[in-house]
Design a protein around this motif. Structure first.
Motif, PDB file in Angstrom:
ATOM      1  N   ASN A  93       8.768  15.514  -1.287  1.00  0.00           N
ATOM      2  CA  ASN A  93       8.302  14.806  -1.954  1.00  0.00           C
ATOM      3  C   ASN A  93       9.533  13.585  -2.737  1.00  0.00           C
ATOM      4  OD1 ASN A  93       7.496  13.508  -4.838  1.00  0.00           O
ATOM      5  ND2 ASN A  93       5.701  14.431  -4.435  1.00  0.00           N
ATOM      6  N   SER A 111      10.602  11.387   0.377  1.00  0.00           N
ATOM      7  CA  SER A 111       9.540  10.089   0.410  1.00  0.00           C
ATOM      8  C   SER A 111       9.806   9.011  -0.609  1.00  0.00           C
ATOM      9  CB  SER A 111       8.130  10.614   0.455  1.00  0.00           C
ATOM     10  OG  SER A 111       7.976  11.025  -0.809  1.00  0.00           O
ATOM     11  N   ALA A 127       2.283   1.689  -3.508  1.00  0.00           N
ATOM     12  CA  ALA A 127       1.213   2.439  -4.284  1.00  0.00           C
ATOM     13  C   ALA A 127       0.867   3.550  -4.229  1.00  0.00           C
ATOM     14  CB  ALA A 127      -0.037   1.598  -4.252  1.00  0.00           C
ATOM     15  N   GLU A 128       0.849   4.130  -3.025  1.00  0.00           N
ATOM     16  CA  GLU A 128       0.818   5.486  -2.688  1.00  0.00           C
ATOM     17  C   GLU A 128       1.931   6.489  -3.235  1.00  0.00           C
ATOM     18  OE1 GLU A 128       0.182   5.699   1.425  1.00  0.00           O
ATOM     19  OE2 GLU A 128      -1.934   5.152   1.468  1.00  0.00           O
ATOM     20  N   MET A 129       3.254   5.834  -2.845  1.00  0.00           N
ATOM     21  CA  MET A 129       4.442   6.373  -3.604  1.00  0.00           C
ATOM     22  C   MET A 129       4.366   6.651  -4.923  1.00  0.00           C
ATOM     23  SD  MET A 129       7.584   5.790  -5.034  1.00  0.00           S
ATOM     24  CE  MET A 129       7.821   4.012  -4.980  1.00  0.00           C
ATOM     25  N   GLN A 130       3.926   5.488  -5.627  1.00  0.00           N
ATOM     26  CA  GLN A 130       3.889   5.554  -7.001  1.00  0.00           C
ATOM     27  C   GLN A 130       2.921   6.582  -7.764  1.00  0.00           C
ATOM     28  OE1 GLN A 130       6.020   3.687  -8.907  1.00  0.00           O
ATOM     29  NE2 GLN A 130       5.066   4.841 -10.815  1.00  0.00           N
ATOM     30  N   ALA A 131       1.665   6.601  -6.831  1.00  0.00           N
ATOM     31  CA  ALA A 131       0.839   7.528  -7.185  1.00  0.00           C
ATOM     32  C   ALA A 131       1.135   8.964  -7.017  1.00  0.00           C
ATOM     33  CB  ALA A 131      -0.560   7.601  -6.509  1.00  0.00           C
ATOM     34  N   ARG A 132       1.992   9.252  -6.033  1.00  0.00           N
ATOM     35  CA  ARG A 132       2.780  10.587  -5.804  1.00  0.00           C
ATOM     36  C   ARG A 132       3.510  10.688  -6.895  1.00  0.00           C
ATOM     37  NH1 ARG A 132       2.757   8.838  -0.266  1.00  0.00           N
ATOM     38  NH2 ARG A 132       4.747   8.720  -0.579  1.00  0.00           N
ATOM     39  N   GLN A 143       0.896  -1.191  -0.001  1.00  0.00           N
ATOM     40  CA  GLN A 143       0.056  -0.062   0.044  1.00  0.00           C
ATOM     41  C   GLN A 143       0.983   1.334  -0.003  1.00  0.00           C
ATOM     42  OE1 GLN A 143      -2.639   0.276   3.305  1.00  0.00           O
ATOM     43  NE2 GLN A 143      -3.668   2.177   2.845  1.00  0.00           N
ATOM     44  N   GLN A 144       1.911   1.280   0.688  1.00  0.00           N
ATOM     45  CA  GLN A 144       2.809   2.287   0.855  1.00  0.00           C
ATOM     46  C   GLN A 144       3.438   2.607  -0.565  1.00  0.00           C
ATOM     47  OE1 GLN A 144       1.739   3.731   3.897  1.00  0.00           O
ATOM     48  NE2 GLN A 144       3.657   4.342   3.768  1.00  0.00           N
TER      49      GLN A 144
END
Length: 348
Positions: free
Chosen positions: A303, A306, A144-149, A141-142
């Motif tokens: 950004n 992260s 995936a969120e990083m990839q979205a950012r 999940q982390q």
């Protein structure tokens, strides 16, 4: 599942072995305390139990490590069942071998003590596997969120840069069409890089080339106000770096350190290797004390930080400092070539 997507961590790593040994000792200590009747702990029982626990832990971990490639190709249910069977067979073998030595329950038949060992091992194994699975899901999940950012960052080129570039190109079309054509090609490469989302790590040479294209466009606009210094150590062309990490730092140096100054200044980019780390430095004149400017700069740094943490973990560092009116951003990456199959973060 692929090897990198297997929810059980790589038990061949030194850190994993160390954690297994420590966890096994803590488990043996708890059981020895529970077993003691009159004293706080039954030391003889603790010593024998520690030996038994370490035998079973290390041999089971070795078997799982050797079969990890095969296990990773199975479904989660089949892999879990196979791991449980491996552990239970291992515990059964050692229990039958050591039952005459480690059997604190006097009076019970040997098969009863073996059954207790198997039941306890089954419960502990299922709890540990459940923990691994939940940790794996959280990490996925982390990421995936990083990839979205990352996708959001790459899909957005600062409007002020786009407008300034188009105005510069428009002014060059009539007086210097060849330079205008080169600027259009450089701008197209920047857009192509911002839309590329299939590469998590690229060679440093690719990122440096992108920075040079960006700076070529900015030099058309800023002219002599922008001076550049490059100092890149040889042999680092294949260093792995996330896409669009160095370029935003250079862009910040232009936007915050050069553009507000009437006389401009110098942007210095330095890359060198020291021991097992690669350092990237971007220096520019100290930004003006403007709150809005600092907020934007901090957002960009946060950004990038992260993304580095998600890909490399603790070894990757991003920090900034000011000294003698020079603002410096330093990025530290672990030495790793693109195509290296090792996990950058070293967590699985």
């Amino acid at each position: 599942m692929r090897g990198n997507d297997f929810y059980i961590p790589d038990l061949c790593r030194v850190r994993a072995v160390f954690m297994l040994v420590v966890t096994g000792e803590l488990l043996a200590l708890v059981l020895a305390v529970v077993q003691a009747d009159e004293r706080w702990i039954e030391w003889n029982y603790f010593g024998l139990l520690s030996l038994f626990v370490q035998w079973t832990l290390l041999t089971s971990a070795a078997a799982i490590c050797l079969l990890r490639g095969w296990l990773a190709r199975q479904t989660i249910a089949m892999a879990t069942g196979a791991v449980v069977i491996i552990v239970l067979l291992d515990v059964l073998a050692f229990s039958l071998f050591a039952d005459s030595v480690i059997n604190p329950t006097q009076g019970e038949r040997p098969w009863q003590a073996v059954a207790k060992n198997l039941l306890l091992s089954l419960l502990i194994t299922l709890m540990v596997l459940r923990y691994f699975y939940l940790q794996f899901q959280w990490q996925q999940q982390q990421e995936a969120e990083m990839q979205a950012r990352l996708t959001a960052l790459q899909a957005r080129i600062h409007p002020h840069f786009l407008f300034n570039s188009m105005n510069t190109i428009a002014s060059l079309i009539s007086v210097n069409p060849e330079r205008a054509e080169d600027a259009v090609l450089d701008l197209s490469e920047l857009f192509r890089a911002s839309l590329r989302d299939d590469d998590r790590l690229i060679p440093l040479s690719t990122e440096v080339d992108l920075c040079r294209r960006y700076l070529a466009i900015e030099q058309l606009r800023l002219g002599q106000r922008l001076a550049l210094e490059w100092q890149i150590e040889e042999g680092l062309e294949q260093q792995a770096i996330p896409p669009l990490t160095l370029q935003p730092l250079v862009e910040n140096a232009i936007y915050h350190g050069i553009q507000p100054r009437p006389d401009g200044g110098t942007v210095r980019i330095e890359v060198y290797r020291k021991n097992s780390f690669v350092y990237l430095l971007v220096q520019n004149p100290r930004p003006a004390q403007d709150q809005r400017t600092h907020e934007g700069n901090r957002m960009a740094l946060a950004n990038i930080q992260s993304r580095l943490q998600a890909l490399f973990g603790e070894p990757a560092v991003l920090k900034h400092s000011q000294q003698n009116d020079i603002y410096t951003v330093t990025m530290r990456l672990p030495w790793q070539k693109t195509g290296d199959r090792r996990n950058p973060a070293g967590r699985r």
